[in-house]
Motif scaffolding. Sequence first.
Motif, PDB file in Angstrom:
ATOM      1  N   ILE A 202     -15.552   3.078  -3.488  1.00  0.00           N
ATOM      2  CA  ILE A 202     -15.554   2.365  -2.210  1.00  0.00           C
ATOM      3  C   ILE A 202     -17.003   2.070  -1.832  1.00  0.00           C
ATOM      4  O   ILE A 202     -17.850   2.963  -1.878  1.00  0.00           O
ATOM      5  CB  ILE A 202     -14.929   3.233  -1.084  1.00  0.00           C
ATOM      6  CG1 ILE A 202     -13.536   3.741  -1.477  1.00  0.00           C
ATOM      7  CG2 ILE A 202     -14.900   2.466   0.236  1.00  0.00           C
ATOM      8  CD1 ILE A 202     -12.445   2.726  -1.478  1.00  0.00           C
ATOM      9  N   ARG A 204     -19.313   0.815   1.216  1.00  0.00           N
ATOM     10  CA  ARG A 204     -19.394   0.514   2.658  1.00  0.00           C
ATOM     11  C   ARG A 204     -20.827   0.142   2.994  1.00  0.00           C
ATOM     12  O   ARG A 204     -21.745   0.888   2.681  1.00  0.00           O
ATOM     13  CB  ARG A 204     -18.994   1.731   3.493  1.00  0.00           C
ATOM     14  CG  ARG A 204     -17.654   2.327   3.129  1.00  0.00           C
ATOM     15  CD  ARG A 204     -17.298   3.443   4.095  1.00  0.00           C
ATOM     16  NE  ARG A 204     -16.681   4.557   3.409  1.00  0.00           N
ATOM     17  CZ  ARG A 204     -15.680   5.272   3.896  1.00  0.00           C
ATOM     18  NH1 ARG A 204     -15.206   4.996   5.096  1.00  0.00           N
ATOM     19  NH2 ARG A 204     -15.180   6.280   3.222  1.00  0.00           N
ATOM     20  N   THR A 210     -15.734  -3.576   4.049  1.00  0.00           N
ATOM     21  CA  THR A 210     -15.667  -2.502   3.053  1.00  0.00           C
ATOM     22  C   THR A 210     -14.978  -3.032   1.807  1.00  0.00           C
ATOM     23  O   THR A 210     -13.944  -3.680   1.879  1.00  0.00           O
ATOM     24  CB  THR A 210     -14.893  -1.296   3.621  1.00  0.00           C
ATOM     25  OG1 THR A 210     -15.524  -0.898   4.839  1.00  0.00           O
ATOM     26  CG2 THR A 210     -14.893  -0.128   2.663  1.00  0.00           C
ATOM     27  N   ILE A 226     -10.993  -4.450   1.386  1.00  0.00           N
ATOM     28  CA  ILE A 226      -9.899  -3.521   1.718  1.00  0.00           C
ATOM     29  C   ILE A 226      -9.156  -4.060   2.940  1.00  0.00           C
ATOM     30  O   ILE A 226      -9.661  -4.046   4.052  1.00  0.00           O
ATOM     31  CB  ILE A 226     -10.434  -2.096   1.951  1.00  0.00           C
ATOM     32  CG1 ILE A 226     -11.050  -1.588   0.636  1.00  0.00           C
ATOM     33  CG2 ILE A 226      -9.333  -1.158   2.442  1.00  0.00           C
ATOM     34  CD1 ILE A 226     -11.667  -0.217   0.709  1.00  0.00           C
ATOM     35  N   LEU A 228      -6.119  -3.099   4.393  1.00  0.00           N
ATOM     36  CA  LEU A 228      -5.000  -2.161   4.580  1.00  0.00           C
ATOM     37  C   LEU A 228      -4.805  -1.868   6.061  1.00  0.00           C
ATOM     38  O   LEU A 228      -5.773  -1.806   6.818  1.00  0.00           O
ATOM     39  CB  LEU A 228      -5.301  -0.841   3.854  1.00  0.00           C
ATOM     40  CG  LEU A 228      -5.538  -0.923   2.338  1.00  0.00           C
ATOM     41  CD1 LEU A 228      -6.047   0.415   1.824  1.00  0.00           C
ATOM     42  CD2 LEU A 228      -4.259  -1.321   1.614  1.00  0.00           C
ATOM     43  N   LYS A 230      -4.310   0.412   9.368  1.00  0.00           N
ATOM     44  CA  LYS A 230      -5.112   1.588   9.706  1.00  0.00           C
ATOM     45  C   LYS A 230      -4.559   2.882   9.093  1.00  0.00           C
ATOM     46  O   LYS A 230      -5.295   3.674   8.509  1.00  0.00           O
ATOM     47  CB  LYS A 230      -5.217   1.737  11.235  1.00  0.00           C
ATOM     48  CG  LYS A 230      -6.257   2.749  11.651  1.00  0.00           C
ATOM     49  CD  LYS A 230      -6.389   2.846  13.161  1.00  0.00           C
ATOM     50  CE  LYS A 230      -7.374   3.948  13.514  1.00  0.00           C
ATOM     51  NZ  LYS A 230      -7.385   4.241  14.941  1.00  0.00           N
ATOM     52  N   ARG A 233      -5.078   2.946   5.359  1.00  0.00           N
ATOM     53  CA  ARG A 233      -6.519   3.071   5.109  1.00  0.00           C
ATOM     54  C   ARG A 233      -6.947   4.539   5.252  1.00  0.00           C
ATOM     55  O   ARG A 233      -7.697   5.058   4.421  1.00  0.00           O
ATOM     56  CB  ARG A 233      -7.267   2.193   6.122  1.00  0.00           C
ATOM     57  CG  ARG A 233      -8.746   2.019   5.830  1.00  0.00           C
ATOM     58  CD  ARG A 233      -9.395   1.150   6.903  1.00  0.00           C
ATOM     59  NE  ARG A 233      -9.265  -0.244   6.608  1.00  0.00           N
ATOM     60  CZ  ARG A 233     -10.289  -1.079   6.417  1.00  0.00           C
ATOM     61  NH1 ARG A 233     -11.517  -0.644   6.511  1.00  0.00           N
ATOM     62  NH2 ARG A 233     -10.094  -2.346   6.144  1.00  0.00           N
ATOM     63  N   GLU A 234      -6.437   5.219   6.297  1.00  0.00           N
ATOM     64  CA  GLU A 234      -6.770   6.634   6.499  1.00  0.00           C
ATOM     65  C   GLU A 234      -6.284   7.476   5.324  1.00  0.00           C
ATOM     66  O   GLU A 234      -6.970   8.404   4.883  1.00  0.00           O
ATOM     67  CB  GLU A 234      -6.142   7.159   7.810  1.00  0.00           C
ATOM     68  CG  GLU A 234      -6.719   6.552   9.082  1.00  0.00           C
ATOM     69  CD  GLU A 234      -8.229   6.756   9.206  1.00  0.00           C
ATOM     70  OE1 GLU A 234      -8.720   7.810   8.765  1.00  0.00           O
ATOM     71  OE2 GLU A 234      -8.914   5.844   9.710  1.00  0.00           O
ATOM     72  N   LEU A 236      -6.022   6.470   2.296  1.00  0.00           N
ATOM     73  CA  LEU A 236      -6.930   6.209   1.174  1.00  0.00           C
ATOM     74  C   LEU A 236      -8.205   7.035   1.329  1.00  0.00           C
ATOM     75  O   LEU A 236      -8.663   7.654   0.370  1.00  0.00           O
ATOM     76  CB  LEU A 236      -7.267   4.714   1.099  1.00  0.00           C
ATOM     77  CG  LEU A 236      -8.269   4.303   0.013  1.00  0.00           C
ATOM     78  CD1 LEU A 236      -7.746   4.658  -1.373  1.00  0.00           C
ATOM     79  CD2 LEU A 236      -8.580   2.813   0.091  1.00  0.00           C
ATOM     80  N   TRP A 237      -8.764   7.090   2.556  1.00  0.00           N
ATOM     81  CA  TRP A 237     -10.001   7.854   2.760  1.00  0.00           C
ATOM     82  C   TRP A 237      -9.802   9.329   2.367  1.00  0.00           C
ATOM     83  O   TRP A 237     -10.712   9.967   1.840  1.00  0.00           O
ATOM     84  CB  TRP A 237     -10.457   7.800   4.222  1.00  0.00           C
ATOM     85  CG  TRP A 237     -10.870   6.465   4.781  1.00  0.00           C
ATOM     86  CD1 TRP A 237     -10.948   6.145   6.110  1.00  0.00           C
ATOM     87  CD2 TRP A 237     -11.285   5.281   4.085  1.00  0.00           C
ATOM     88  NE1 TRP A 237     -11.354   4.840   6.261  1.00  0.00           N
ATOM     89  CE2 TRP A 237     -11.579   4.288   5.033  1.00  0.00           C
ATOM     90  CE3 TRP A 237     -11.425   4.951   2.739  1.00  0.00           C
ATOM     91  CZ2 TRP A 237     -12.005   3.013   4.703  1.00  0.00           C
ATOM     92  CZ3 TRP A 237     -11.846   3.674   2.395  1.00  0.00           C
ATOM     93  CH2 TRP A 237     -12.135   2.724   3.362  1.00  0.00           C
ATOM     94  N   SER A 282      -8.318  -9.096  -2.365  1.00  0.00           N
ATOM     95  CA  SER A 282      -8.112  -8.104  -1.294  1.00  0.00           C
ATOM     96  C   SER A 282      -7.178  -7.011  -1.788  1.00  0.00           C
ATOM     97  O   SER A 282      -6.216  -7.269  -2.510  1.00  0.00           O
ATOM     98  CB  SER A 282      -7.538  -8.776  -0.043  1.00  0.00           C
ATOM     99  OG  SER A 282      -6.325  -9.435  -0.341  1.00  0.00           O
TER     100      SER A 282
END
Length: 290
Positions: A202, A204, A210, A226, A228, A230, A233-234, A236-237, A282
Amino acid sequence: MSGARLKFIKPQEPVLVETPPVSDDWLHEIKYDGFRTQLILDWAGARALTRTGIDWSKRYWPIVAAAEKLKAKSFTLDGEVIAPDPDGRPNFHEMHSRMAWNAELLAFVAFDILHKDGQDLRSLPAIERKAVLWDLVKPADGIIQYSQHVEGSGAEFFKAVEKMGLEGMVSKRRGSPYRSGKTESWVKAKCWEVGDFELLGIKRERGKETKAIMARDGRYAGSATIALPKGVRERLWQRVQKGRAPAGLPTAVADGEVEWVKRGIIGQVKFLRGEPKLRHASLQGFRDED
């Protein structure tokens, strides 16, 4: 006979657009997935030149031989060398092996004519140049083919191109002259595809979107924004754990501020069809293969 040979002309290039033009002022053609080529015949014979003017006549020898049989003393044709499948669709992945071993299985699709028998045709409207080209190439089902077009109905043509699994389409103003370089009178619309890629890391950067660094079949494939929701996305983090930069990445990518992830995360990426690296891509979703 002797004298100056016909010179290479820098090709006209289409501008990429999101959607094809819809007015009746445009001609629409299939965007052929191959190598842009200029086919020139003059007093010294025929030759085939690449997009940048490099002589590839030896690689394309059957096309050059066919050009010398066309009924004209001289011409300059603009087109694409393709590796057609049995159904006629271009197969870009076959290009290199056919150039090396089976050049007789290549074809040249002519979509414009710039010179013929001593006349410079570039100032003629596109629709008139295509009529001259058709008269030269005629019902082309051989090694030199004619690029068919439709007038108007750009949206319907694009749907048909997408359905056939082709790369995209090129639209040309019917009354436009031929001008070297990028011009607004030629535009290209490309079809979208969704495919699986491995997530490598990733990236940033402050003030920028991102990006996900992606690979396919173990090779760096480019990056995707990215896109995605929210919650996804969380998730993925949470999966992003300190990993190490894989070998074989371009220096500009490997040296950047990238959080490398553990192997095994597969992303669903939407991207433009027919590009060597991910373009306008994307990240739409992901799954963990571990």
